[in-house]
Write a protein that holds these residues in place. Sequence first.
Motif, PDB file in Angstrom:
ATOM      1  N   HIS A  97      26.889  26.958 -19.383  1.00  0.00           N
ATOM      2  CA  HIS A  97      28.093  26.280 -19.514  1.00  0.00           C
ATOM      3  C   HIS A  97      28.352  25.974 -17.953  1.00  0.00           C
ATOM      4  CE1 HIS A  97      29.430  27.480 -23.632  1.00  0.00           C
ATOM      5  NE2 HIS A  97      28.880  28.684 -23.413  1.00  0.00           N
ATOM      6  N   HIS A 263      26.833  28.864 -31.394  1.00  0.00           N
ATOM      7  CA  HIS A 263      27.047  30.139 -30.938  1.00  0.00           C
ATOM      8  C   HIS A 263      27.373  31.236 -32.209  1.00  0.00           C
ATOM      9  CE1 HIS A 263      27.837  28.227 -27.233  1.00  0.00           C
ATOM     10  NE2 HIS A 263      28.063  29.016 -26.629  1.00  0.00           N
ATOM     11  N   HIS A 286      23.490  34.153 -28.865  1.00  0.00           N
ATOM     12  CA  HIS A 286      24.420  35.380 -28.549  1.00  0.00           C
ATOM     13  C   HIS A 286      23.801  36.518 -29.695  1.00  0.00           C
ATOM     14  CE1 HIS A 286      27.417  34.767 -25.964  1.00  0.00           C
ATOM     15  NE2 HIS A 286      27.889  33.721 -26.223  1.00  0.00           N
TER      16      HIS A 286
HETATM   17 ZN   LIG Z   1      27.998  29.739 -24.597  1.00  0.00          ZN
END
Ligand SMILES: [Zn+2]
Length: 432
Positions: A97, A263, A286
């Motif tokens: 990000h 995610h 993740h």
């Molecule tokens: Zn992320």
Amino acid sequence: MRRANESTRLGVRPSNALLVRGARQIVTMRGPVRARRGAEMSQTGIVTGAAMLVENGRITQVGPASRIENLTQAKRAVEVDASGCVVVPGLVDCHTHLLFPAPRLQDYEKRIGGATYEEIAASGGGILSTVRAVRCSTAAGLEAAAARSLELMASHGTLLAEAKSGYGLETGLELRLLRALHRVSGPAEVVPTCLGAHAIPPEWKQDPDGYLAGVCAELLPEVARHKLAEFADIYCDSAAFSAEQSARYFDAATRLGFGLKIHASQFSSIGAVELAVTWGAVSADHLEAIEEADAELLARSGTIAVLLPASVLHLGLNRYAPARKLIDLGAAVALATDFNPGSSPTPSLPLVMSLACAQMRMSPAEAMTAVTVNAAAALRRAESAGMLESGRAADFCIFNVQDYREIPYYLGANLLRTAYRAGGPVFHQGGM
Ligand SMILES: [Zn+2]
């Protein structure tokens, strides 16, 4: 976004040919041109006593120095002295990000003081504080912020980076973020991802379905029409979007031709992994809270598991994704920084490799695969990035180590000496 001649821009003597010689190891990552899974992740294609010839920005030879150095083209080439060093492919950061206007220092101190993620969000911090900062930023300011992040990342060896939107949370601002990512001129190539479904904006708190419907009907089609992103990503977790909402998003994104990312299972396991596998997502990212059955499902699928251990470290948590189990089950695992101002303010893939080895029991070879060929596959760039082979763009890093395993071993040290993109230097330790 790739410039034709980096070396001219940086004031370095332009040359059509480079001969990289003297390296202790060239880590080629030769092998299948796709994500490597299970035991394949241990194959690094290391060549010792090797040299690499680059002509017009492309690798034309990698192999025994005795053969390559005797070629006529090699004799005319500019020499790059890699004596005592290790050459690896340009690193690939497949989940970031990176476009944020400012660090979140108040959140940082609050977290150190013991505040939870929810408490920080309730006091005006968290993702939504970056959203407010983006709403106050100009297009030029956003571009400068992205360029700054890319410089930092390249100074740790990243030459190809995914970059998500997601701090605009309304159509106009999400488009502004993606346009900034398209325009930015930095030392690393950017692959943009639309993350319009990053969080539920405060004004839609009572109607998340309404927000998501707008993202699907308005934002995604605009992004597709202007070709502003290759992937669409959604944050599926109990505090964000449900699996059912994520399925609607995947449906809209698939119809528009986006590759899918999600995610998944960061804090809670609510069906995101199953969804990713069902929809053939390129990656599920993740996975700290992944359950056994989902790990098996993922390992049998074509979806790449992208693990982000730096966010676990920075949040002061201790539950890392089960990398060892995933690889032993036969999954394809990639690693990324998750570079962002809240949960993972690190631009360093070598640090992420260290965490993967020390905390997640990945071997240095598996970690190297996870930040090169597998990360490239997670961006659908396996054919162009993550390997040093004839015909490919000469994107490579020279590390000041004698064995590639020292890259994760020296925890927190930046041992990158020089980085080259398309045969031109884009970073040199100590300045160009
Ligand atoms: Zn992320």
